[in-house]
Design a protein around this motif. Sequence first.
Motif, mmCIF file in Angstrom:
data_model
loop_
_atom_site.group_PDB
_atom_site.id
_atom_site.type_symbol
_atom_site.label_atom_id
_atom_site.label_comp_id
_atom_site.label_asym_id
_atom_site.label_seq_id
_atom_site.Cartn_x
_atom_site.Cartn_y
_atom_site.Cartn_z
ATOM 1 N N ARG A 128 0.837 -1.200 0.000
ATOM 2 C CA ARG A 128 0.000 0.000 0.000
ATOM 3 C C ARG A 128 0.874 1.252 0.000
ATOM 4 O O ARG A 128 0.567 2.243 -0.670
ATOM 5 N N ALA A 129 1.978 1.177 0.742
ATOM 6 C CA ALA A 129 2.894 2.316 0.784
ATOM 7 C C ALA A 129 3.533 2.568 -0.581
ATOM 8 O O ALA A 129 3.875 3.700 -0.929
ATOM 9 N N GLU A 130 3.682 1.500 -1.390
ATOM 10 C CA GLU A 130 4.277 1.612 -2.721
ATOM 11 C C GLU A 130 3.228 1.800 -3.813
ATOM 12 O O GLU A 130 3.559 2.062 -4.970
ATOM 13 N N GLY A 131 1.943 1.647 -3.475
ATOM 14 C CA GLY A 131 0.874 1.831 -4.443
ATOM 15 C C GLY A 131 0.767 0.728 -5.479
ATOM 16 O O GLY A 131 0.471 0.996 -6.649
ATOM 17 N N ASP A 132 1.001 -0.533 -5.076
ATOM 18 C CA ASP A 132 0.957 -1.634 -6.041
ATOM 19 C C ASP A 132 0.213 -2.836 -5.450
ATOM 20 O O ASP A 132 0.763 -3.930 -5.336
ATOM 21 N N LEU A 133 -1.052 -2.639 -5.097
ATOM 22 C CA LEU A 133 -1.837 -3.725 -4.518
ATOM 23 C C LEU A 133 -2.272 -4.751 -5.559
ATOM 24 O O LEU A 133 -2.569 -5.894 -5.215
ATOM 25 N N GLN A 134 -2.295 -4.370 -6.833
ATOM 26 C CA GLN A 134 -2.689 -5.319 -7.877
ATOM 27 C C GLN A 134 -1.731 -6.507 -7.909
ATOM 28 O O GLN A 134 -2.143 -7.643 -8.152
ATOM 29 N N ALA A 135 -0.466 -6.262 -7.649
ATOM 30 C CA ALA A 135 0.525 -7.343 -7.642
ATOM 31 C C ALA A 135 0.197 -8.370 -6.567
ATOM 32 O O ALA A 135 0.473 -9.564 -6.739
ATOM 33 N N LEU A 136 -0.395 -7.926 -5.469
ATOM 34 C CA LEU A 136 -0.772 -8.852 -4.412
ATOM 35 C C LEU A 136 -1.882 -9.783 -4.878
ATOM 36 O O LEU A 136 -1.869 -10.984 -4.574
ATOM 37 N N ASN A 137 -2.821 -9.263 -5.633
ATOM 38 C CA ASN A 137 -3.875 -10.106 -6.203
ATOM 39 C C ASN A 137 -3.295 -11.122 -7.183
ATOM 40 O O ASN A 137 -3.711 -12.291 -7.203
ATOM 41 N N ASP A 138 -2.343 -10.686 -7.993
ATOM 42 C CA ASP A 138 -1.688 -11.590 -8.933
ATOM 43 C C ASP A 138 -0.939 -12.698 -8.190
ATOM 44 O O ASP A 138 -0.934 -13.860 -8.614
ATOM 45 N N PHE A 139 -0.330 -12.338 -7.073
ATOM 46 C CA PHE A 139 0.412 -13.293 -6.260
ATOM 47 C C PHE A 139 -0.525 -14.339 -5.662
ATOM 48 O O PHE A 139 -0.262 -15.546 -5.732
ATOM 49 N N GLU A 140 -1.630 -13.902 -5.084
ATOM 50 C CA GLU A 140 -2.577 -14.836 -4.484
ATOM 51 C C GLU A 140 -3.141 -15.802 -5.511
ATOM 52 O O GLU A 140 -3.427 -16.963 -5.205
ATOM 53 N N ALA A 141 -3.293 -15.332 -6.757
ATOM 54 C CA ALA A 141 -3.843 -16.180 -7.820
ATOM 55 C C ALA A 141 -2.933 -17.376 -8.114
ATOM 56 O O ALA A 141 -3.406 -18.427 -8.574
ATOM 57 N N LEU A 142 -1.644 -17.249 -7.844
ATOM 58 C CA LEU A 142 -0.705 -18.343 -8.107
ATOM 59 C C LEU A 142 -0.961 -19.555 -7.205
ATOM 60 O O LEU A 142 -0.556 -20.672 -7.545
ATOM 61 N N PHE A 143 -1.621 -19.355 -6.075
ATOM 62 C CA PHE A 143 -1.865 -20.442 -5.125
ATOM 63 C C PHE A 143 -3.186 -21.177 -5.359
ATOM 64 O O PHE A 143 -3.438 -22.204 -4.724
ATOM 65 N N ARG A 144 -3.997 -20.674 -6.249
ATOM 66 C CA ARG A 144 -5.311 -21.287 -6.463
ATOM 67 C C ARG A 144 -5.157 -22.715 -6.967
ATOM 68 O O ARG A 144 -4.441 -22.987 -7.919
ATOM 69 N N GLY A 145 -5.834 -23.615 -6.291
ATOM 70 C CA GLY A 145 -5.780 -25.024 -6.653
ATOM 71 C C GLY A 145 -4.655 -25.798 -6.004
ATOM 72 O O GLY A 145 -4.607 -27.026 -6.112
ATOM 73 N N ALA A 146 -3.762 -25.117 -5.312
ATOM 74 C CA ALA A 146 -2.658 -25.810 -4.643
ATOM 75 C C ALA A 146 -3.174 -26.597 -3.445
ATOM 76 O O ALA A 146 -3.998 -26.094 -2.666
ATOM 77 N N LYS A 147 -2.723 -27.831 -3.288
ATOM 78 C CA LYS A 147 -3.119 -28.677 -2.172
ATOM 79 C C LYS A 147 -2.118 -28.518 -1.026
ATOM 80 O O LYS A 147 -0.986 -28.977 -1.117
ATOM 81 N N PHE A 148 -2.563 -27.849 0.014
ATOM 82 C CA PHE A 148 -1.676 -27.606 1.149
ATOM 83 C C PHE A 148 -1.681 -28.796 2.096
ATOM 84 O O PHE A 148 -2.726 -29.396 2.345
ATOM 85 N N HIS A 149 -0.502 -29.107 2.636
ATOM 86 C CA HIS A 149 -0.364 -30.184 3.608
ATOM 87 C C HIS A 149 0.947 -29.982 4.366
ATOM 88 O O HIS A 149 1.832 -29.235 3.906
ATOM 89 N N LYS A 150 1.055 -30.602 5.499
ATOM 90 C CA LYS A 150 2.288 -30.529 6.272
ATOM 91 C C LYS A 150 3.427 -31.115 5.451
ATOM 92 O O LYS A 150 3.311 -32.208 4.898
ATOM 93 N N GLY A 151 4.507 -30.374 5.343
ATOM 94 C CA GLY A 151 5.642 -30.811 4.543
ATOM 95 C C GLY A 151 5.685 -30.215 3.143
ATOM 96 O O GLY A 151 6.678 -30.387 2.428
#
Length: 206
Positions: free
Chosen positions: A118-141
């Motif tokens: 927010r301080a840098e004015g680039d919140l769109q990049a955060l949305n792009d980053f979160e999109a990379l995790f969609r469908g990932a199966k999280f588990h210990k390890g």
Amino acid sequence: MKEAKTGTEFPDTYCHLSRQDCPTLMGVGARAKKLAGIKTIEVYAMGFYMDENAAKQTCSKEFSCLPPVSLERNQALAERVKTAHDIEKSVRIVVTSGLVNQERFSKGLRESLEPRLRAEGDLQALNDFEALFRGAKFHKGLEMVFTNTQAGALALKIGGNEAGFVESPVFTKAFFDLYLGSEPVSKDGKASIARGIANTVSNAGS
């Protein structure tokens, strides 16, 4: 090197790209988070890898004259490493709790990254980053690796597979600020990494 709180072991080197001279492990740490405001868990262990030769070339003139004990507390050195696109560096994360899922992990990263972006004015990049995790199966390890590119992008691997890039130097800077900044998400991790970087740079002339 073994991370003490979680017992997670990290190899001495890690290569994002196939080559002979791979980035070296500088330090390890753990990210703790209070769950539902009650129980604190170790969310993940992390190892920080850095191209030693590139770091020496970039930082030696400015910092190699100082002793390691001084460099460990030198935030200017941490900032130099954090922002230098020509120094390949990776954060290798290993999920250490079965309570961590994709939603909780993404939410935790957003909470940490949003004020910085927010301080840098680039919140769109955060949305792009979160999109990379969609469908990932999280588990210990589960292992995730975040690596900068010379163009300033941040590359992500999940479970050994390429997940994509965030094409934003501002975002890449904010991500590494989580571990090298003045308010790191893991103080023990920052101290461990700082020792490794200090020893590397102070030995630049040896």
